[in-house]
Design an enzyme around this catalytic site. Structure first.
Site, PDB file in Angstrom:
ATOM      1  N   HIS A  24      -3.333   7.061   3.272  1.00 26.47           N
ATOM      2  CA  HIS A  24      -3.780   5.789   2.718  1.00 26.47           C
ATOM      3  C   HIS A  24      -5.156   5.476   3.305  1.00 26.47           C
ATOM      4  O   HIS A  24      -5.369   5.584   4.517  1.00 26.47           O
ATOM      5  CB  HIS A  24      -2.762   4.706   3.084  1.00 26.47           C
ATOM      6  CG  HIS A  24      -3.191   3.329   2.707  1.00 26.47           C
ATOM      7  ND1 HIS A  24      -3.810   3.060   1.510  1.00 26.47           N
ATOM      8  CD2 HIS A  24      -3.103   2.142   3.376  1.00 26.47           C
ATOM      9  CE1 HIS A  24      -4.081   1.768   1.452  1.00 26.47           C
ATOM     10  NE2 HIS A  24      -3.675   1.195   2.568  1.00 26.47           N
ATOM     11  N   CYS A  71       0.818  -1.222   0.000  1.00 27.84           N
ATOM     12  CA  CYS A  71       0.000   0.000   0.000  1.00 27.84           C
ATOM     13  C   CYS A  71       0.850   1.269   0.000  1.00 27.84           C
ATOM     14  O   CYS A  71       0.362   2.341  -0.343  1.00 27.84           O
ATOM     15  CB  CYS A  71      -0.941   0.004   1.192  1.00 27.84           C
ATOM     16  SG  CYS A  71      -1.951  -1.476   1.258  1.00 27.84           S
ATOM     17  N   ASN A 125     -10.161   0.104   0.459  1.00 35.88           N
ATOM     18  CA  ASN A 125      -8.696   0.186   0.426  1.00 35.88           C
ATOM     19  C   ASN A 125      -8.214  -0.336  -0.934  1.00 35.88           C
ATOM     20  O   ASN A 125      -8.316  -1.530  -1.214  1.00 35.88           O
ATOM     21  CB  ASN A 125      -8.154  -0.668   1.587  1.00 35.88           C
ATOM     22  CG  ASN A 125      -6.645  -0.714   1.663  1.00 35.88           C
ATOM     23  OD1 ASN A 125      -5.962  -0.390   0.701  1.00 35.88           O
ATOM     24  ND2 ASN A 125      -6.137  -1.141   2.805  1.00 35.88           N
TER      25      ASN A 125
HETATM   26  O1  UT7 Z   1      -3.723  -1.435   3.594  1.00 35.01           O
HETATM   27  C1  UT7 Z   1      -2.879  -2.208   4.358  1.00 35.01           C
HETATM   28  C2  UT7 Z   1      -2.975  -1.843   5.773  1.00 35.01           C
HETATM   29  N1  UT7 Z   1      -4.134  -2.465   6.369  1.00 35.01           N
HETATM   30  C3  UT7 Z   1      -4.686  -1.935   7.436  1.00 35.01           C
HETATM   31  O2  UT7 Z   1      -4.268  -0.893   7.874  1.00 35.01           O
HETATM   32  C4  UT7 Z   1      -5.782  -2.689   8.144  1.00 35.01           C
HETATM   33  C5  UT7 Z   1      -5.653  -2.495   9.643  1.00 35.01           C
HETATM   34  N2  UT7 Z   1      -6.655  -3.265  10.391  1.00 35.01           N
HETATM   35  C6  UT7 Z   1      -7.956  -2.918  10.422  1.00 35.01           C
HETATM   36  O3  UT7 Z   1      -8.391  -1.985   9.779  1.00 35.01           O
HETATM   37  C7  UT7 Z   1      -8.868  -3.690  11.366  1.00 35.01           C
HETATM   38  O4  UT7 Z   1      -8.076  -4.491  12.215  1.00 35.01           O
HETATM   39  C8  UT7 Z   1      -9.893  -4.592  10.622  1.00 35.01           C
HETATM   40  C9  UT7 Z   1     -10.924  -3.728   9.928  1.00 35.01           C
HETATM   41  C10 UT7 Z   1      -9.194  -5.489   9.623  1.00 35.01           C
HETATM   42  C11 UT7 Z   1     -10.629  -5.493  11.622  1.00 35.01           C
HETATM   43  O5  UT7 Z   1     -11.260  -4.703  12.615  1.00 35.01           O
HETATM   44  P1  UT7 Z   1     -11.048  -5.025  14.163  1.00 35.01           P
HETATM   45  O6  UT7 Z   1     -11.840  -4.065  14.906  1.00 35.01           O
HETATM   46  O7  UT7 Z   1      -9.563  -5.060  14.415  1.00 35.01           O
HETATM   47  O8  UT7 Z   1     -11.699  -6.450  14.268  1.00 35.01           O
HETATM   48  P2  UT7 Z   1     -11.069  -7.782  14.856  1.00 35.01           P
HETATM   49  O9  UT7 Z   1     -10.150  -8.407  13.870  1.00 35.01           O
HETATM   50  O10 UT7 Z   1     -10.564  -7.542  16.241  1.00 35.01           O
HETATM   51  O11 UT7 Z   1     -12.365  -8.680  14.979  1.00 35.01           O
HETATM   52  C12 UT7 Z   1     -13.407  -8.340  15.911  1.00 35.01           C
HETATM   53  C13 UT7 Z   1     -14.569  -9.277  15.661  1.00 35.01           C
HETATM   54  C14 UT7 Z   1     -14.161 -10.741  15.547  1.00 35.01           C
HETATM   55  O12 UT7 Z   1     -15.218 -11.518  16.122  1.00 35.01           O
HETATM   56  P3  UT7 Z   1     -15.080 -12.097  17.601  1.00 35.01           P
HETATM   57  O13 UT7 Z   1     -13.847 -12.963  17.583  1.00 35.01           O
HETATM   58  O14 UT7 Z   1     -14.929 -10.901  18.496  1.00 35.01           O
HETATM   59  O15 UT7 Z   1     -16.356 -12.848  17.781  1.00 35.01           O
HETATM   60  C15 UT7 Z   1     -14.128 -10.990  14.068  1.00 35.01           C
HETATM   61  O16 UT7 Z   1     -14.353 -12.334  13.744  1.00 35.01           O
HETATM   62  O17 UT7 Z   1     -15.182  -8.938  14.410  1.00 35.01           O
HETATM   63  C16 UT7 Z   1     -15.271 -10.120  13.601  1.00 35.01           C
HETATM   64  N3  UT7 Z   1     -15.195  -9.730  12.208  1.00 35.01           N
HETATM   65  C17 UT7 Z   1     -16.269  -9.404  11.483  1.00 35.01           C
HETATM   66  N4  UT7 Z   1     -17.568  -9.335  11.796  1.00 35.01           N
HETATM   67  C18 UT7 Z   1     -18.409  -8.961  10.814  1.00 35.01           C
HETATM   68  C19 UT7 Z   1     -14.077  -9.639  11.429  1.00 35.01           C
HETATM   69  N5  UT7 Z   1     -14.436  -9.252  10.194  1.00 35.01           N
HETATM   70  C20 UT7 Z   1     -15.780  -9.099  10.203  1.00 35.01           C
HETATM   71  C21 UT7 Z   1     -16.705  -8.718   9.232  1.00 35.01           C
HETATM   72  N6  UT7 Z   1     -18.020  -8.645   9.580  1.00 35.01           N
HETATM   73  N7  UT7 Z   1     -16.362  -8.377   7.969  1.00 35.01           N
END
Ligand code: UT7
Length: 318
Positions: free
Chosen positions: A244, A110, A274
């Site tokens: 970004h 990215c 993204n």
């Molecule tokens: O461009 C390259 C750089 N990339 C980035 O900068 C991305 C950085 N990371 C992020 O933006 C975030 O970490 C994400 C958007 C990828 C994820 O958000 P988060 O708040 O960190 O979620 P998480 O991974 O901690 O997951 C929280 C919960 C989980 O469920 P449980 O285990 O708490 O029951 C996930 O399974 O949200 C769940 N989850 C979803 N739920 C509904 C993960 N993806 C989804 C989804 N819809 N699409």
């Protein structure tokens, strides 16, 4: 010798994939994606290759600059979703445009577009280059795991390009790499060697969201501070930040830490998601064409991503 931006261009494919559409493919919802990431919809290429999208952005940037493809002395493209490893994306675009200049790709995920821009700036500083084309183009829909809700809802397709020339706009730049393959990776895929015993993972995006999130917030904040120091200004002096477009929460946290109003951060993540290396040039092109930029405006561009990598620059507009 520094550089100036002569023209910008961007392109996104027609097909819109909304969060509601995605909720029919994986267990997710518009509410979750809007709250946790800030994306409402993204564009998906149904018919165009990464090179075809790149060519469209490039033609728009060339038109804006008033430059013909034959006048280009250098072309650099950034991508992690090229149509082929060889020819490079830039070589494909060079052929499509009918340009004759050397063309090569860089891969810093990215942050790739800003790595490419800084590389082109270094070539220009060396001398002998009148016009260079810098491209960021991605067809990420091809490398996503469409069964993984933690990644397939985040990314989108698109392309952006700048035509640059010698000038005095580029006030500061910074490149950063912290080698790490656990936070975010796209494997080259299982190869054909009958001698290699280690299995590689399939060709797809794999991301540890939280680890990448922490890296991203730190990078964005630190890079903007360091770039400002290098340019002899403070973050408060910046008129615009083009970050970004990875997550609204990353941008919001960074704005709060730098004590800057969120309105200074240009955002279009809600519409495109993204788009990796295309994210900064698409955003910058929209801002430039919006009529909101004033002569003398100080603009920081900052990106972070796989590698792990980070890159940024400050330009003075006009
Ligand atoms: O461009 C390259 C750089 N990339 C980035 O900068 C991305 C950085 N990371 C992020 O933006 C975030 O970490 C994400 C958007 C990828 C994820 O958000 P988060 O708040 O960190 O979620 P998480 O991974 O901690 O997951 C929280 C919960 C989980 O469920 P449980 O285990 O708490 O029951 C996930 O399974 O949200 C769940 N989850 C979803 N739920 C509904 C993960 N993806 C989804 C989804 N819809 N699409």
């Amino acid at each position: 010798m520094s550089i100036q931006i002569l023209g910008t261009g961007a392109y996104v494919p027609e097909k819109i994939l909304t969060n509601d559409d995605l909720s029919k493919m994986v267990e997710t919802s518009d509410e979750w994606i809007m709250q946790r990431v800030g994306i409402h919809e993204r564009r998906i290429s149904m018919h165009e290759s990464a090179a075809e999208m790149a060519e469209k952005a490039a033609r728009r940037a060339l038109d804006a600059a008033g430059i013909q493809p034959e006048e280009l002395d250098l072309m650099i493209a950034a991508t992690v979703s090229s149509d082929s490893i060889c020819p490079s994306l830039s070589a494909r675009v060079q052929a499509a445009l009918g340009a004759h200049c050397p063309a090569f790709d860089v891969n810093s995920a990215c942050s790739g577009f800003l790595f490419a821009l800084d590389t082109a700036a270094a070539f220009i500083a060396r001398g002998g280059i009148r016009y260079a084309l810098v491209i960021g183009a991605e067809r990420l829909s091809r490398v996503l795991d469409w069964t993984d809700r933690s990644t397939c809802v985040i990314f989108g397709d698109g392309s952006g390009a700048f035509v640059i020339a010698p000038g005095e706009q580029y006030l500061a730049s910074r490149l950063f790499t912290q080698g790490n393959d656990t936070a975010l990776s796209i494997s080259a895929g299982k190869g054909n060697s009958p001698f290699y015993e280690k299995e590689l993972t399939p060709y797809k995006v794999v991301m540890n969201g939280q680890e990448t999130f922490k890296f991203a917030v730190r990078r964005l904040e630190e890079d903007i501070k360091l770039l400002c120091e290098q340019a002899g200004i403070t973050p408060q002096d910046l008129d615009w930040i083009v970050p970004h477009q990875a997550n609204v929460r990353i941008i919001d946290l960074c704005a709060r830490r730098l004590k800057l109003p969120l309105e200074k951060f240009y955002m279009n993540i809600e519409r495109y998601g993204n788009t990796s290396s295309a994210s900064v040039p698409i955003s910058f092109d929209e801002l430039a064409r919006s009529g909101k930029l004033r002569k003398g405006d100080l603009i920081a561009m900052s990106a972070f991503g796989g590698g792990l990598s980070g890159a940024g620059c400050i330009i003075r507009w006009g």
